[in-house]
Design an enzyme around this catalytic site. Structure first.
Site, PDB file in Angstrom:
ATOM      1  N   PRO A   2       0.814  -1.214   0.000  1.00 18.73           N
ATOM      2  CA  PRO A   2       0.000   0.000   0.000  1.00 18.73           C
ATOM      3  C   PRO A   2       0.854   1.273   0.000  1.00 18.73           C
ATOM      4  O   PRO A   2       1.641   1.501   0.901  1.00 18.73           O
ATOM      5  CB  PRO A   2      -0.813  -0.112   1.301  1.00 18.73           C
ATOM      6  CG  PRO A   2      -0.772  -1.549   1.655  1.00 18.73           C
ATOM      7  CD  PRO A   2       0.548  -2.046   1.152  1.00 18.73           C
ATOM      8  N   GLU A   3       0.686   2.070  -1.055  1.00 24.17           N
ATOM      9  CA  GLU A   3       1.319   3.383  -1.148  1.00 24.17           C
ATOM     10  C   GLU A   3       0.187   4.419  -1.085  1.00 24.17           C
ATOM     11  O   GLU A   3      -0.945   4.065  -0.784  1.00 24.17           O
ATOM     12  CB  GLU A   3       2.118   3.487  -2.451  1.00 24.17           C
ATOM     13  CG  GLU A   3       3.112   2.344  -2.630  1.00 24.17           C
ATOM     14  CD  GLU A   3       3.886   2.409  -3.935  1.00 24.17           C
ATOM     15  OE1 GLU A   3       4.010   3.514  -4.485  1.00 24.17           O
ATOM     16  OE2 GLU A   3       4.347   1.360  -4.400  1.00 24.17           O
ATOM     17  N   ARG A 106       3.157 -10.796   6.805  1.00 22.45           N
ATOM     18  CA  ARG A 106       4.568 -10.715   7.206  1.00 22.45           C
ATOM     19  C   ARG A 106       4.794  -9.910   8.483  1.00 22.45           C
ATOM     20  O   ARG A 106       5.938  -9.773   8.919  1.00 22.45           O
ATOM     21  CB  ARG A 106       5.393 -10.124   6.067  1.00 22.45           C
ATOM     22  CG  ARG A 106       5.372 -11.045   4.856  1.00 22.45           C
ATOM     23  CD  ARG A 106       6.356 -10.648   3.789  1.00 22.45           C
ATOM     24  NE  ARG A 106       5.982 -11.306   2.553  1.00 22.45           N
ATOM     25  CZ  ARG A 106       6.491 -11.012   1.376  1.00 22.45           C
ATOM     26  NH1 ARG A 106       7.397 -10.065   1.265  1.00 22.45           N
ATOM     27  NH2 ARG A 106       6.103 -11.650   0.308  1.00 22.45           N
TER      28      ARG A 106
END
Length: 265
Positions: A2-3, A106
């Site tokens: 996500p940017e 992660r």
DNA sequence: CATTGTCCCTGGAAGC
DNA sequence: TGCTTCCAGGGACAAT
């Protein structure tokens, strides 16, 4: 990962679901991802959902904010009160009329409770603010010989650009990712600024990029579509949309970097 | 101060 | 087949 456009898409959906609602409980299943005191937010009402750089800001009515960084594989999923957590769910926000799952395969992401409504971290200008000018970019670039792509991704200089949109913006502007920032001419800086805005707007328009092997989905579980419009990202070996040259992949600052060696100078 | 290196974590791919 | 090794990637932090 996500940017800015992905976080912005999440922000818009979450604001619809959350504003005016009350947090009735929080379950922290992986303590290292939650920084702060659970008691500080239970019972509070959500008055706004904002964004700074790639961080979501959930503003509460008790002078507290919940900050959320999704990093590489974080997801925020809005679900009915009865829905059970998945195997990557690490935090559950119990809302009066539903639940918000923080999933993170992660486990690089984090959730943090702060006092006040902002004023945290060391971030550069927001690309959509009036301060994101050619002059500002020029000043940022003038001081460094680092590859321009790494400067674009430096959150202390420009907020919200990550690997996907840095690659795409440089292709759009016709500039090599490895070019030392201080070597960019004024016309190139002007072009790059416009290209950054173009690709970020495209990203938002298509609801963000759910690229191959990446975890991003919207809070309603649906995928973004910007990956269908990639010009270079993850297109190594394929022809350039502009000139037909073969897209090359190299590593820059430890990140996969894609560009057209023919039409990017 | 500017810049580079290390580490966190997991699933999937590659190698044997 | 099944085991081991390697790799990606944002950003905090340490080292240079």
């Amino acid at each position: 990962m996500p940017e800015l456009p992905e976080v912005e898409t999440i922000r818009l959906q979450l604001a619809e679901k959350l504003v005016g609602k009350q947090i009735v409980g929080i379950k922290v299943l992986l303590p290292k991802q939650f920084q702060g005191e659970v008691e500080e937010v239970i019972g509070a009402r959500i008055i706004d959902v904002g964004r700074r750089a790639k961080i979501l800001l959930i503003h509460l009515d008790n002078d507290r904010s919940i900050l959320i960084h999704l990093k590489l594989t974080g997801q925020l999923i809005w679900a009915p009160k009865t829905e059970l957590p998945g195997k990557t769910t690490h935090i559950i926000f119990e809302i009066n009329d539903g639940r918000l799952f923080f999933n993170d395969l992660r486990a690089f992401g984090w959730v943090r409770v702060i006092r006040g409504f902002g004023d945290f971290g060391d971030f550069g200008v927001e690309p959509f603010s009036k301060d994101f000018t050619v002059e500002y970019l020029g000043r940022v670039f003038a001081g460094t010989s680092r590859p321009v792509k790494l400067v674009l991704m430096d959150q202390t200089k420009i907020a919200g650009i990550g690997n996907i949109y840095a690659n795409e913006a440089l292709w759009e502007a016709g500039i090599l990712p490895a070019k030392p920032a201080k070597n960019l001419e004024n016309l190139e800086i002007e072009k790059l600024r416009n290209s950054i805005l173009v690709v970020l707007k495209e990203g938002i328009k298509y609801g963000g990029a759910s690229a191959a092997d990446e975890a991003y989905v919207k809070p309603n579980g649906s995928k973004g579509k910007y990956q269908e419009h990639f010009r270079v990202y993850q297109r190594g070996g394929q022809p350039c949309w502009r000139c037909g040259g073969l897209i090359k992949r190299v590593s820059l600052g430890g990140r996969g970097t894609f560009f057209c060696p023919v039409c990017q100078k």
